[in-house]
Structure formats: structure tokens, C-alpha cells
Design a protein around this motif. Structure first.
Motif, PDB file in Angstrom:
ATOM      1  N   ILE A 371     -13.428  19.847 -13.492  1.00 57.79           N
ATOM      2  CA  ILE A 371     -11.987  19.537 -13.537  1.00 57.79           C
ATOM      3  C   ILE A 371     -11.308  20.288 -14.676  1.00 57.79           C
ATOM      4  N   LEU A 372     -11.948  20.322 -15.839  1.00 56.14           N
ATOM      5  CA  LEU A 372     -11.349  20.999 -16.991  1.00 56.14           C
ATOM      6  C   LEU A 372     -11.148  22.489 -16.730  1.00 56.14           C
ATOM      7  N   GLU A 373     -12.006  23.071 -15.933  1.00 53.74           N
ATOM      8  CA  GLU A 373     -11.940  24.516 -15.673  1.00 53.74           C
ATOM      9  C   GLU A 373     -11.046  24.883 -14.489  1.00 53.74           C
ATOM     10  N   ASN A 374     -10.585  23.868 -13.732  1.00 56.99           N
ATOM     11  CA  ASN A 374      -9.828  24.151 -12.513  1.00 56.99           C
ATOM     12  C   ASN A 374      -8.537  23.329 -12.468  1.00 56.99           C
ATOM     13  N   PRO A 375      -7.459  23.820 -13.074  1.00 54.95           N
ATOM     14  CA  PRO A 375      -6.190  23.074 -13.081  1.00 54.95           C
ATOM     15  C   PRO A 375      -5.653  22.771 -11.681  1.00 54.95           C
ATOM     16  N   ASP A 376      -5.825  23.683 -10.733  1.00 53.46           N
ATOM     17  CA  ASP A 376      -5.344  23.431  -9.372  1.00 53.46           C
ATOM     18  C   ASP A 376      -6.121  22.284  -8.723  1.00 53.46           C
ATOM     19  N   LEU A 377      -7.417  22.256  -8.952  1.00 50.93           N
ATOM     20  CA  LEU A 377      -8.235  21.146  -8.450  1.00 50.93           C
ATOM     21  C   LEU A 377      -7.779  19.832  -9.066  1.00 50.93           C
ATOM     22  N   ALA A 378      -7.520  19.843 -10.373  1.00 57.32           N
ATOM     23  CA  ALA A 378      -7.072  18.641 -11.073  1.00 57.32           C
ATOM     24  C   ALA A 378      -5.780  18.100 -10.456  1.00 57.32           C
ATOM     25  N   LYS A 379      -4.847  18.982 -10.133  1.00 56.46           N
ATOM     26  CA  LYS A 379      -3.586  18.556  -9.528  1.00 56.46           C
ATOM     27  C   LYS A 379      -3.812  17.944  -8.149  1.00 56.46           C
ATOM     28  N   GLU A 380      -4.695  18.566  -7.379  1.00 55.43           N
ATOM     29  CA  GLU A 380      -4.980  18.049  -6.036  1.00 55.43           C
ATOM     30  C   GLU A 380      -5.622  16.663  -6.101  1.00 55.43           C
ATOM     31  N   LEU A 381      -6.600  16.511  -6.977  1.00 59.18           N
ATOM     32  CA  LEU A 381      -7.247  15.207  -7.144  1.00 59.18           C
ATOM     33  C   LEU A 381      -6.232  14.157  -7.569  1.00 59.18           C
ATOM     34  N   GLY A 382      -5.345  14.540  -8.487  1.00 62.57           N
ATOM     35  CA  GLY A 382      -4.330  13.605  -8.971  1.00 62.57           C
ATOM     36  C   GLY A 382      -3.374  13.167  -7.884  1.00 62.57           C
ATOM     37  N   ARG A 383      -2.907  14.105  -7.072  1.00 62.60           N
ATOM     38  CA  ARG A 383      -1.995  13.760  -5.970  1.00 62.60           C
ATOM     39  C   ARG A 383      -2.673  12.823  -4.973  1.00 62.60           C
ATOM     40  N   ASN A 384      -3.902  13.110  -4.645  1.00 61.82           N
ATOM     41  CA  ASN A 384      -4.633  12.267  -3.682  1.00 61.82           C
ATOM     42  C   ASN A 384      -4.840  10.861  -4.233  1.00 61.82           C
ATOM     43  N   GLY A 385      -5.156  10.777  -5.515  1.00 60.22           N
ATOM     44  CA  GLY A 385      -5.364   9.473  -6.137  1.00 60.22           C
ATOM     45  C   GLY A 385      -4.117   8.619  -6.105  1.00 60.22           C
ATOM     46  N   TYR A 386      -2.986   9.225  -6.390  1.00 55.35           N
ATOM     47  CA  TYR A 386      -1.706   8.500  -6.363  1.00 55.35           C
ATOM     48  C   TYR A 386      -1.458   7.884  -4.995  1.00 55.35           C
ATOM     49  N   GLU A 387      -1.685   8.653  -3.939  1.00 60.72           N
ATOM     50  CA  GLU A 387      -1.438   8.156  -2.588  1.00 60.72           C
ATOM     51  C   GLU A 387      -2.386   7.018  -2.221  1.00 60.72           C
ATOM     52  N   ILE A 388      -3.629   7.106  -2.684  1.00 57.88           N
ATOM     53  CA  ILE A 388      -4.604   6.038  -2.405  1.00 57.88           C
ATOM     54  C   ILE A 388      -4.171   4.734  -3.056  1.00 57.88           C
ATOM     55  N   VAL A 389      -3.723   4.809  -4.313  1.00 55.69           N
ATOM     56  CA  VAL A 389      -3.276   3.599  -5.005  1.00 55.69           C
ATOM     57  C   VAL A 389      -2.021   3.035  -4.349  1.00 55.69           C
ATOM     58  N   LYS A 390      -1.094   3.901  -4.016  1.00 54.59           N
ATOM     59  CA  LYS A 390       0.158   3.447  -3.396  1.00 54.59           C
ATOM     60  C   LYS A 390      -0.111   2.667  -2.124  1.00 54.59           C
ATOM     61  N   LYS A 391      -1.101   3.088  -1.358  1.00 61.35           N
ATOM     62  CA  LYS A 391      -1.388   2.448  -0.078  1.00 61.35           C
ATOM     63  C   LYS A 391      -2.244   1.194  -0.212  1.00 61.35           C
ATOM     64  N   HIS A 392      -3.170   1.184  -1.190  1.00 59.85           N
ATOM     65  CA  HIS A 392      -4.185   0.125  -1.184  1.00 59.85           C
ATOM     66  C   HIS A 392      -4.237  -0.774  -2.429  1.00 59.85           C
ATOM     67  N   PHE A 393      -3.729  -0.334  -3.571  1.00 55.89           N
ATOM     68  CA  PHE A 393      -4.055  -1.057  -4.794  1.00 55.89           C
ATOM     69  C   PHE A 393      -2.857  -1.445  -5.653  1.00 55.89           C
ATOM     70  N   LEU A 394      -1.699  -1.655  -5.023  1.00 56.33           N
ATOM     71  CA  LEU A 394      -0.547  -2.179  -5.740  1.00 56.33           C
ATOM     72  C   LEU A 394      -0.463  -3.694  -5.574  1.00 56.33           C
ATOM     73  N   CYS A 395       0.245  -4.335  -6.484  1.00 60.95           N
ATOM     74  CA  CYS A 395       0.280  -5.796  -6.537  1.00 60.95           C
ATOM     75  C   CYS A 395       0.936  -6.435  -5.323  1.00 60.95           C
ATOM     76  N   THR A 396       1.755  -5.709  -4.590  1.00 61.88           N
ATOM     77  CA  THR A 396       2.373  -6.275  -3.395  1.00 61.88           C
ATOM     78  C   THR A 396       1.337  -6.561  -2.311  1.00 61.88           C
ATOM     79  N   ARG A 397       0.380  -5.649  -2.136  1.00 58.05           N
ATOM     80  CA  ARG A 397      -0.728  -5.906  -1.206  1.00 58.05           C
ATOM     81  C   ARG A 397      -1.528  -7.117  -1.662  1.00 58.05           C
ATOM     82  N   HIS A 398      -1.773  -7.224  -2.947  1.00 63.71           N
ATOM     83  CA  HIS A 398      -2.534  -8.324  -3.532  1.00 63.71           C
ATOM     84  C   HIS A 398      -1.813  -9.660  -3.286  1.00 63.71           C
ATOM     85  N   LEU A 399      -0.512  -9.658  -3.539  1.00 61.30           N
ATOM     86  CA  LEU A 399       0.307 -10.850  -3.305  1.00 61.30           C
ATOM     87  C   LEU A 399       0.242 -11.279  -1.854  1.00 61.30           C
TER      88      LEU A 399
END
Length: 411
Positions: A371-399
Motif C-alpha cells: 500500500i505504501l508503494e502504490n498510491p493508486d492502489l491505496a485510493k482504490e482500497l479506500g473508495r471500496n472501503g467507504y462503500e462497504i461501510v455505507k451499505k453495511h456498517f452504519l448505525c441506521t442499519r444497526h437501529l
């Protein structure tokens, strides 16, 4: 037993983050459950994921028209020494449970049971081992009892599990992050799987201003412009902070400017944390590129928020783990994550999609280096992670899942 106060939160403020049908389902269930009397009981009002989640869910449940109380048990320090041992043993650590331990555990349950009124609530949710014995001594009347276990008890120390299980027959339902966390032979018939969640509007997860970021960087003591990796978790042997330091030391050979940030929260129900903290400082020695900080250094939610945003990688190199909210927190900020391939971490971290799962120091080094050596990879991983949390791990789903559980138990 004492009551915990919470700040007001409104469901409508979360609409920008979630799909419309989720909000509509919550509103529909709220009408059906309006006036339901709910009690949450746990061991502490601050520090750790349970308290953090309740500071969001309790006010949101109130906004949905439920009458909700949150109470914290009172107990002497030796009780929390015992329940931390119990916490570790339920995850498989070898230990011995004495008759004196049992007397202490039951005395605390009996003392706190005096604060429970008959038919005062319709549903009571008791969190983790600390308050699990309350129903053996309190008359809850017709109240439906739920045990919410935030740890993986699938392969426990049998002595501790067998003792704990004697109290579970009082409960109408159990909640685990995964159903597989429930030990075979558990004395609860109904088991629900409800993963934890993060609050996108909390100080730990909201967007920070430039001025807030600057102030946080000063408090964190980091050198601007140099790469940072971080782990945010309790000082706990299962979180393997020494393993994180070992990985950092190997990475430092290739990335001499690398900084490591270890942030922990000292909770009143976790006396073991101070010992791990002191051992960690000795293990690190005189390396000034490693910062070990906690709430006792004035590090709060905003500083954690900033740390997860500026880090190139957020680690959670756990050996055992119930869930690890820190993974979702970092993913929400579009930061790549690397976590131990245990417990609830694989629910959040999809290997090669939004981060990496590891089982050793060497694997931690390998993927962090990638990850440290590949900034483009880091951005892709980050974007994917955001979408996963938005869909599955916010407090509204929990509620929503809690409201569905309450409906199932009371209809």
C-alpha cells in the motif's frame, strides 16, 4: 447501578448517508413500537465499543418514540479484574474460576439487582458478561430479556463458559456479531446476528475542518509530511500491539521516515489495560517515531478521527476479535486497512478489495509495504472501503435490526 445520560440525536440527520427504504422501514417500525420501554445495561459509560455504540443507539431509539434507559452497574475494582479474566477466558485463554470468584460475581449481580423494578421495562438488553447474572436476582416481571455478547465465545474456556451458561437460561434471546460466535449448547433458544456499527455524525467519524486537523496533529505529536501507520484499540494482548511494533520495525528499514501511532482508550472496566500499556512502552524503548497515546493524554474522538484520516494504513492486527469498529471507522474515511483474519474483521475487510487480512507479522509487513508503494492502489482500497461501510456498517442499519428484534420479542 447508575443511569447514563446521552446527547440528543435525530434520525432525520442520517438521511443523507443511507438509502431511503432503510429510513422508511425504521419509521414504520417506530410507529408500531412507540412507547416500548427498553433498558440497556453494561459495565461502563465510556471507553470501548459498547459504550460508544450505546451513545448513538440510545438517543436514536428515543427519537423513534421508545422510552429508553441506559444503566451502568456498580462494582468494586476486583470485580472488573475478574470480568476481564472472564472476557479473555471466553475467547479461549486458560484460567481457573474459584468459588471466591463466583461469590464476588454473584454478589455484584445481587447488589445491582435491587435497582430493577418489577415490570418496569418491556425489553432489557444486558451487554457482555458483567451484568449477565442480574436476572438470577432481579424480578424483571414480564420483561423480555436479551443478552448481547460482543465477543466470540465459539471456543471458550469451558470452566468459565459453563458457569456463565447457568445464567443464560433466564434470557429470551441472544445477540452475537455472528451466530457462529455462540457456543454449542448455549442455554438461549433464539440467537440473532447483529454486527456493530459506526455513527457517521459522531466526532470520531464526521468531516473535520482544516483547523481541527491542525490542532489534532499537534496533540498527536506527529511530524507533518512523513508517512504514518496507526492502530487504534484498547491496550489488550488480543490486539497484539507488540506484533504491530514488530511489523513497524521491519517496515522502518525500507521507509526510514515512517511513523507509528498507537492509540488506546483506558476504560474503567479494563484494569489490564494499564499493564499492557506499560509493557508496550518498555518494548518500544527510545524510538521517538512511535507515539503511544490514550484518553489520559487528552486524546479524544477528534484526534482519533484525524489519526485515521492522515494514516496511510490503519491496522488492527488482532489475534482474537469480536468485531473491531476501528476497521469501519478507517474505511469510512477512505483509508486502506489491514486486519487480523479473525472474528468480525473479515466481515468488514474483503481481502484485496478494501484492504488485506493477515495472520502474521510478515504478512502485515508485506501488505503494508504494498500500500505504501502504490498510491493508486491505496485510493482504490479506500473508495471500496467507504462503500462497504455505507451499505453495511452504519448505525441506521444497526437501529433497524434492534427494532426488528424488539418487534419479534413483543408482538
Amino acid at each position: 447501578m447508575r443511569s447514563t445520560q446521552v446527547n440528543k440525536k435525530l434520525l432525520k440527520d442520517y438521511q443523507p448517508f443511507v438509502e431511503e427504504e432503510v429510513i422508511e422501514s425504521i419509521i414504520e417500525l417506530s410507529r408500531e413500537l412507540k412507547g416500548l420501554r427498553v433498558l440497556h445495561v453494561n459495565a461502563t459509560s465510556f471507553g470501548g465499543g459498547v459504550a460508544e455504540i450505546l451513545h448513538t443507539l440510545v438517543p436514536l431509539m428515543k427519537d423513534c418514540g421508545l422510552e429508553v434507559d441506559w444503566k451502568v452497574i456498580d462494582a468494586p475494582p476486583q470485580f472488573f479484574d475478574l470480568t476481564k479474566r472472564m472476557h479473555n477466558a471466553l475467547q479461549g485463554k486458560e484460567d481457573f474460576l474459584s468459588e471466591e470468584d463466583k461469590r464476588l460475581f454473584e454478589k455484584v449481580a445481587k447488589d445491582n439487582a435491587a435497582y430493577i423494578g418489577i415490570d418496569e421495562y418491556d425489553v432489557a438488553v444486558l451487554h457482555d458478561p458483567q451484568p449477565v447474572g442480574l436476572p438470577a436476582f432481579a424480578n424483571f416481571g414480564n420483561c423480555k430479556l436479551v443478552w448481547r455478547c460482543h465477543i466470540d465465545t465459539s471456543s471458550p474456556n469451558e470452566v468459565f463458559w459453563n458457569y456463565l451458561n447457568t445464567f443464560l437460561s433466564y434470557y429470551d434471546a441472544g445477540i452475537f456479531t455472528l451466530k457462529s460466535y455462540a457456543k454449542d449448547g448455549i442455554a438461549i433458544e433464539k440467537i440473532y446476528d447483529i454486527p456493530p456499527s459506526i455513527d457517521p455524525l459522531s466526532n470520531k467519524n464526521r468531516m473535520l475542518s482544516e483547523e481541527e486537523m491542525k490542532k489534532a496533529m499537534t496533540k498527536l505529536g506527529l511530524v507533518s509530511g512523513r508517512p504514518v501507520i496507526a492502530q487504534v484499540s484498547r491496550f489488550d494482548p488480543w490486539k497484539d500491539p507488540m506484533g504491530v511494533v514488530d511489523a513497524y520495525r521491519q517496515l522502518k528499514r525500507k521507509f526510514p521516515d515512517l511513523q507509528l501511532l498507537l492509540i488506546g482508550s483506558m476504560a474503567s472496566d479494563d484494569p489490564e489495560g494499564w499493564k499492557i500499556y506499560e509493557d508496550l512502552l518498555r518494548y518500544i524503548g527510545m524510538d521517538y517515531d512511535v507515539k503511544v497515546l490514550s484518553n489520559f493524554h487528552g486524546i479524544g474522538d477528534i484526534e482519533v478521527n484525524a489519526a485515521q484520516r492522515i494514516s496511510k494504513v490503519v491496522l488492527q492486527k488482532s489475534l482474537r476479535e469480536g468485531f473491531a469498529l476501528t476497521m469501519s471507522e478507517a474505511m469510512w474515511k477512505k483509508t486502506p486497512v489491514i486486519g487480523g483474519n479473525v472474528g468480525g474483521i473479515p466481515l468488514q475487510v474483503h481481502h484485496g478489495v478494501n484492504g488485506y487480512l493477515v495472520e502474521s507479522v510478515d504478512e502485515t509487513v508485506e501488505y503494508t509495504e504494498r500500500i505504501l508503494e502504490n498510491p493508486d492502489l491505496a485510493k482504490e482500497l479506500g473508495r471500496n472501503g467507504y462503500e462497504i461501510v455505507k451499505k453495511h456498517f452504519l448505525c441506521t442499519r444497526h437501529l433497524l435490526q434492534y427494532l426488528e428484534l424488539f418487534r419479534d420479542l413483543t408482538r
